[in-house]
Design a protein around this motif. Sequence first.
Motif, PDB file in Angstrom:
ATOM      1  N   VAL A  84       0.842  -1.204   0.000  1.00  0.00           N
ATOM      2  CA  VAL A  84       0.000   0.000   0.000  1.00  0.00           C
ATOM      3  C   VAL A  84       0.872   1.247   0.000  1.00  0.00           C
ATOM      4  CG1 VAL A  84      -1.589   1.376   1.410  1.00  0.00           C
ATOM      5  CG2 VAL A  84      -2.052  -1.056   1.016  1.00  0.00           C
ATOM      6  N   SER A  85       1.896   1.260   0.818  1.00  0.00           N
ATOM      7  CA  SER A  85       2.774   2.434   0.899  1.00  0.00           C
ATOM      8  C   SER A  85       3.445   2.711  -0.443  1.00  0.00           C
ATOM      9  CB  SER A  85       3.835   2.228   1.985  1.00  0.00           C
ATOM     10  OG  SER A  85       3.235   2.109   3.262  1.00  0.00           O
ATOM     11  N   VAL A  86       3.944   1.660  -1.102  1.00  0.00           N
ATOM     12  CA  VAL A  86       4.592   1.840  -2.404  1.00  0.00           C
ATOM     13  C   VAL A  86       3.583   2.320  -3.436  1.00  0.00           C
ATOM     14  CG1 VAL A  86       5.753   0.649  -4.298  1.00  0.00           C
ATOM     15  CG2 VAL A  86       6.404   0.149  -1.929  1.00  0.00           C
ATOM     16  N   SER A  87       2.417   1.693  -3.470  1.00  0.00           N
ATOM     17  CA  SER A  87       1.401   2.063  -4.462  1.00  0.00           C
ATOM     18  C   SER A  87       0.951   3.503  -4.288  1.00  0.00           C
ATOM     19  CB  SER A  87       0.199   1.126  -4.350  1.00  0.00           C
ATOM     20  OG  SER A  87       0.551  -0.192  -4.684  1.00  0.00           O
ATOM     21  N   MET A  88       0.792   3.937  -3.061  1.00  0.00           N
ATOM     22  CA  MET A  88       0.358   5.318  -2.830  1.00  0.00           C
ATOM     23  C   MET A  88       1.437   6.315  -3.238  1.00  0.00           C
ATOM     24  SD  MET A  88      -1.909   4.917   0.660  1.00  0.00           S
ATOM     25  CE  MET A  88      -2.657   6.537   0.569  1.00  0.00           C
ATOM     26  N   GLU A  89       2.697   5.926  -3.097  1.00  0.00           N
ATOM     27  CA  GLU A  89       3.771   6.797  -3.588  1.00  0.00           C
ATOM     28  C   GLU A  89       3.701   6.949  -5.099  1.00  0.00           C
ATOM     29  OE1 GLU A  89       7.440   5.173  -2.249  1.00  0.00           O
ATOM     30  OE2 GLU A  89       7.103   5.678  -0.128  1.00  0.00           O
ATOM     31  N   VAL A  90       3.389   5.857  -5.806  1.00  0.00           N
ATOM     32  CA  VAL A  90       3.258   5.916  -7.261  1.00  0.00           C
ATOM     33  C   VAL A  90       2.080   6.798  -7.649  1.00  0.00           C
ATOM     34  CG1 VAL A  90       2.848   4.571  -9.353  1.00  0.00           C
ATOM     35  CG2 VAL A  90       4.326   3.657  -7.556  1.00  0.00           C
ATOM     36  N   ILE A  91       0.954   6.624  -6.973  1.00  0.00           N
ATOM     37  CA  ILE A  91      -0.233   7.436  -7.264  1.00  0.00           C
ATOM     38  C   ILE A  91       0.047   8.908  -6.983  1.00  0.00           C
ATOM     39  CG2 ILE A  91      -2.619   7.887  -6.566  1.00  0.00           C
ATOM     40  CD1 ILE A  91      -2.749   4.811  -5.916  1.00  0.00           C
ATOM     41  N   GLU A  92       0.697   9.195  -5.881  1.00  0.00           N
ATOM     42  CA  GLU A  92       1.023  10.587  -5.553  1.00  0.00           C
ATOM     43  C   GLU A  92       1.971  11.194  -6.578  1.00  0.00           C
ATOM     44  OE1 GLU A  92       2.435   9.984  -1.622  1.00  0.00           O
ATOM     45  OE2 GLU A  92       0.414   9.863  -0.742  1.00  0.00           O
ATOM     46  N   GLU A  93       2.905  10.376  -7.085  1.00  0.00           N
ATOM     47  CA  GLU A  93       3.794  10.863  -8.136  1.00  0.00           C
ATOM     48  C   GLU A  93       3.004  11.171  -9.409  1.00  0.00           C
ATOM     49  OE1 GLU A  93       6.992  12.054 -10.440  1.00  0.00           O
ATOM     50  OE2 GLU A  93       6.784  11.890  -8.250  1.00  0.00           O
TER      51      GLU A  93
END
Length: 325
Positions: A84-93
């Motif tokens: 979840v943490s990695v995916s949210m970083e991608v979405i935020e990017e």
Amino acid sequence: MIQATRTQPSCHDDARINGGGATALAKKPQVTLAAKSTSPISPNHSPQPRRNFPDVCYELRHKIDTFLAEQIDDKVLRGVQSQVSVSMEVIEEALRRYGPGHLSLSYNGGKDCLVLLILILACLPAWTPPTPPPSSDANAPPPTTQSSDEAPSSSSNDLLPSEPEGHKPLQAIYIISPDPFVEVEEFVAQSAEQYNLDLVRFELPMRPALEAYLAQKPAVKAIFLGTRRTDPHGEFLTHFDPTDHGWPQFMRVHPVIDWHYVEIWAFIRHLDIPFCDLYNQGFTSLGGVTDTRPNPALAVGGDQPKFRPAYELRDDDEERLGRDR
């Protein structure tokens, strides 16, 4: 002929945009159930009153933050927290690069894009447009806000304000298969309503559907896809990949590319996310009626087997055993 309908506001197990087909919905196969989850949306599910979009996003953000803060002993759920943490970083990017007004989601009601939808909506409350540098000219008009160097400036309607008026829901495209399951069609409609999606539907093959969608939505510069590493054409994808030569040009964004099958279901069930009822009937990968059947790895019994629910499957390599293609 292009048949496109739009729900404003009104969601691919396979989101393959480099040579694959789209999944979708039609007549329900006769399958005996072995287990029943508490969280599917069924055809007889009573629709909930519509909630405004900011409330939906803030509620999901709170749910995700609470999950990430949990002290969990279960190894799979700890892995989900990391994913979840990695995916949210991608979405935020992606939000930083393009802004919400230039992003869309490929959504077909499957488990993978459902997880992705929840994560995107949970990221919106924290998103703020970049602050432009101050002008040296005191008489210059106030600068416009730009979402990134890669996209045109976003209007104030792209933001997630405290008041719901004027906010634009998440844009999404649903490419319907030639032989869709009725259950999938109903779930897409119900979940699009639940999450306030600006959903456009196309009864076309993938490439012409994307061409038509981008002609209708020229501001879209990137599309979120629920593709995972074990999906067809997913092995060498990264978080950000331009479309291949000969395809409509946009950036493909793959926030859940490295999630495992068990992690997808652990997320859905731990957060009690409603899902398509076909997954309770032993289907583990949703295509069309003619090329999809319950997963034989979940069969219990002999000539007329029952099927355990999709979330009881453990092996990534067995996910598509119920698919002909």
